[in-house]
Design a protein around this motif. Sequence first.
Motif, PDB file in Angstrom:
ATOM      1  N   HIS A  94      -7.870  36.539  18.336  1.00  0.00           N
ATOM      2  CA  HIS A  94      -7.762  35.101  18.129  1.00  0.00           C
ATOM      3  C   HIS A  94      -8.413  34.379  19.301  1.00  0.00           C
ATOM      4  CE1 HIS A  94      -4.762  36.331  15.143  1.00  0.00           C
ATOM      5  NE2 HIS A  94      -4.218  37.056  16.114  1.00  0.00           N
ATOM      6  N   PHE A  95      -9.109  33.271  19.019  1.00  0.00           N
ATOM      7  CA  PHE A  95      -9.869  32.580  20.048  1.00  0.00           C
ATOM      8  C   PHE A  95      -9.607  31.080  19.981  1.00  0.00           C
ATOM      9  CE2 PHE A  95     -12.110  36.449  18.907  1.00  0.00           C
ATOM     10  CZ  PHE A  95     -12.308  37.034  20.156  1.00  0.00           C
ATOM     11  N   GLN A  96      -9.579  30.458  21.175  1.00  0.00           N
ATOM     12  CA  GLN A  96      -9.377  29.018  21.239  1.00  0.00           C
ATOM     13  C   GLN A  96     -10.029  28.432  22.485  1.00  0.00           C
ATOM     14  OE1 GLN A  96      -5.225  27.738  22.392  1.00  0.00           O
ATOM     15  NE2 GLN A  96      -4.818  29.904  22.017  1.00  0.00           N
ATOM     16  N   VAL A  97     -10.348  27.140  22.397  1.00  0.00           N
ATOM     17  CA  VAL A  97     -10.864  26.408  23.543  1.00  0.00           C
ATOM     18  C   VAL A  97      -9.706  26.100  24.475  1.00  0.00           C
ATOM     19  CG1 VAL A  97     -12.016  24.296  24.304  1.00  0.00           C
ATOM     20  CG2 VAL A  97     -12.715  25.412  22.164  1.00  0.00           C
ATOM     21  N   GLY A  98      -9.917  26.296  25.774  1.00  0.00           N
ATOM     22  CA  GLY A  98      -8.852  26.011  26.722  1.00  0.00           C
ATOM     23  C   GLY A  98      -9.351  25.944  28.144  1.00  0.00           C
ATOM     24  N   ASP A  99      -8.554  25.329  29.005  1.00  0.00           N
ATOM     25  CA  ASP A  99      -8.839  25.215  30.428  1.00  0.00           C
ATOM     26  C   ASP A  99      -8.312  26.462  31.124  1.00  0.00           C
ATOM     27  OD1 ASP A  99      -8.961  24.567  33.141  1.00  0.00           O
ATOM     28  OD2 ASP A  99      -8.422  22.468  32.806  1.00  0.00           O
ATOM     29  N   LEU A 100      -9.163  27.130  31.882  1.00  0.00           N
ATOM     30  CA  LEU A 100      -8.755  28.361  32.546  1.00  0.00           C
ATOM     31  C   LEU A 100      -7.717  28.110  33.630  1.00  0.00           C
ATOM     32  CD1 LEU A 100     -12.173  30.225  32.902  1.00  0.00           C
ATOM     33  CD2 LEU A 100     -10.676  29.960  30.909  1.00  0.00           C
ATOM     34  N   LEU A 101      -7.601  26.870  34.069  1.00  0.00           N
ATOM     35  CA  LEU A 101      -6.605  26.535  35.078  1.00  0.00           C
ATOM     36  C   LEU A 101      -5.295  26.051  34.463  1.00  0.00           C
ATOM     37  CD1 LEU A 101      -8.771  24.747  37.792  1.00  0.00           C
ATOM     38  CD2 LEU A 101      -8.292  27.169  37.466  1.00  0.00           C
ATOM     39  N   GLU A 102      -5.273  25.920  33.148  1.00  0.00           N
ATOM     40  CA  GLU A 102      -4.056  25.561  32.422  1.00  0.00           C
ATOM     41  C   GLU A 102      -4.030  26.349  31.120  1.00  0.00           C
ATOM     42  OE1 GLU A 102      -3.947  21.336  31.927  1.00  0.00           O
ATOM     43  OE2 GLU A 102      -3.589  20.927  34.052  1.00  0.00           O
ATOM     44  N   LEU A 103      -3.852  27.638  31.222  1.00  0.00           N
ATOM     45  CA  LEU A 103      -3.902  28.497  30.043  1.00  0.00           C
ATOM     46  C   LEU A 103      -2.812  28.092  29.047  1.00  0.00           C
ATOM     47  CD1 LEU A 103      -4.504  31.891  31.877  1.00  0.00           C
ATOM     48  CD2 LEU A 103      -6.165  30.600  30.513  1.00  0.00           C
ATOM     49  N   PRO A 104      -3.160  28.008  27.767  1.00  0.00           N
ATOM     50  CA  PRO A 104      -2.235  27.466  26.761  1.00  0.00           C
ATOM     51  C   PRO A 104      -1.229  28.499  26.253  1.00  0.00           C
ATOM     52  CG  PRO A 104      -4.331  27.964  25.738  1.00  0.00           C
ATOM     53  CD  PRO A 104      -4.508  28.251  27.203  1.00  0.00           C
ATOM     54  N   PHE A 105      -0.545  29.158  27.184  1.00  0.00           N
ATOM     55  CA  PHE A 105       0.446  30.165  26.829  1.00  0.00           C
ATOM     56  C   PHE A 105       1.634  30.068  27.775  1.00  0.00           C
ATOM     57  CE2 PHE A 105      -3.722  31.835  25.643  1.00  0.00           C
ATOM     58  CZ  PHE A 105      -3.523  32.069  24.284  1.00  0.00           C
ATOM     59  N   SER A 106       2.769  30.520  27.304  1.00  0.00           N
ATOM     60  CA  SER A 106       3.980  30.478  28.114  1.00  0.00           C
ATOM     61  C   SER A 106       3.986  31.602  29.140  1.00  0.00           C
ATOM     62  CB  SER A 106       5.215  30.581  27.215  1.00  0.00           C
ATOM     63  OG  SER A 106       5.186  31.793  26.478  1.00  0.00           O
ATOM     64  N   ASP A 107       4.896  31.531  30.078  1.00  0.00           N
ATOM     65  CA  ASP A 107       5.029  32.559  31.108  1.00  0.00           C
ATOM     66  C   ASP A 107       5.305  33.921  30.478  1.00  0.00           C
ATOM     67  OD1 ASP A 107       4.887  30.307  32.648  1.00  0.00           O
ATOM     68  OD2 ASP A 107       6.852  30.536  33.593  1.00  0.00           O
ATOM     69  N   ASP A 108       4.821  34.976  31.151  1.00  0.00           N
ATOM     70  CA  ASP A 108       5.158  36.362  30.775  1.00  0.00           C
ATOM     71  C   ASP A 108       4.789  36.686  29.325  1.00  0.00           C
ATOM     72  OD1 ASP A 108       6.294  36.346  33.324  1.00  0.00           O
ATOM     73  OD2 ASP A 108       8.331  36.049  32.573  1.00  0.00           O
ATOM     74  N   SER A 109       3.586  36.258  28.914  1.00  0.00           N
ATOM     75  CA  SER A 109       3.181  36.434  27.507  1.00  0.00           C
ATOM     76  C   SER A 109       2.379  37.704  27.246  1.00  0.00           C
ATOM     77  CB  SER A 109       2.340  35.231  27.055  1.00  0.00           C
ATOM     78  OG  SER A 109       3.100  34.051  27.013  1.00  0.00           O
ATOM     79  N   PHE A 110       1.696  38.254  28.270  1.00  0.00           N
ATOM     80  CA  PHE A 110       0.706  39.297  28.017  1.00  0.00           C
ATOM     81  C   PHE A 110       0.926  40.524  28.896  1.00  0.00           C
ATOM     82  CE2 PHE A 110      -1.311  35.273  26.887  1.00  0.00           C
ATOM     83  CZ  PHE A 110      -1.756  35.553  25.603  1.00  0.00           C
ATOM     84  N   ASP A 111       0.507  41.657  28.335  1.00  0.00           N
ATOM     85  CA  ASP A 111       0.523  42.918  29.088  1.00  0.00           C
ATOM     86  C   ASP A 111      -0.740  43.093  29.924  1.00  0.00           C
ATOM     87  OD1 ASP A 111       2.987  44.136  27.889  1.00  0.00           O
ATOM     88  OD2 ASP A 111       1.778  43.966  26.051  1.00  0.00           O
TER      89      ASP A 111
END
Length: 273
Positions: A94-111
């Motif tokens: 899945h892909f989306q436009v976003g600011d690398l300094l404000e990633l659009p995900f909550s804390d502790d989301s990825f491995d």
Amino acid sequence: MTERTQISPDYMSNFSEEILEHFKRYSAEQNAKFLLPRLRPGLSVIDVGCGVGAVSVGLAKAVEPGELHGVDADEVKVRMAQSIARERRQYNAHFQVGDLLELPFSDDSFDVAHCHNVLMYVPDTRAVFAEIRRVLKPGGIVACRELMVESCFSHPDFGILRRSWDMFEDILSTDGAHPQMGKNLNGLLTEAGFENIIRSASFDLYDTPEDVNFIYTVLQQWFLAPEIVETAVMYGAATQKMCDQIRNAYDRWKDHSGAFSALAWGEAIAVNP
């Protein structure tokens, strides 16, 4: 790019459609080889600065049924990434436009967090690593592959092609970017609080007629586009005469039977404690 992440528009301007199409040739097998052995089915991955997504879909395949989320500031590249995922039936990407300094995900989301040729262009690298740490789970890993510009080369040099790389490096440095980012990953990751850092390095070699033609086109856009030359002259990184000499040398280079070019990369994998 957003206001927060933008640096000089001269060398970060969009590549031509021809170049973007070529970037589809990139792959996780070639460009994220150092990371693939650490991936397994079910992991969640964020690709920070995913570009056109050609590497991303390979990472997604390695972790399915886990999901990959790619974020890039360039809407054109994100649309291409979405198209590649559909074409290759990689429905967990899945892909989306976003600011690398404000990633659009909550804390502790990825491995896993992956960065390829993006940190070099962001002045506030520390802020990017802070965001990556925020969205990574404890024990998650970050994998970075970044250019070492002073170790890149084109051969034969004709006594001047090295100057094109030096000019590019000077422009990057003047605008707050980091042309030797691949060499500096260890210190930055340590400073950001990552642990158990494993370093490696590799070259991407361009030596077939198709590759030589591609890198010739890319280098024309990186180094010799009118806005780049104007910027280089303005910064004192080059003269118009030198740029004309470099252009003539690259015209000779692309038709030389022994022509090849190599991009040098520093790589690092680290753990979020």
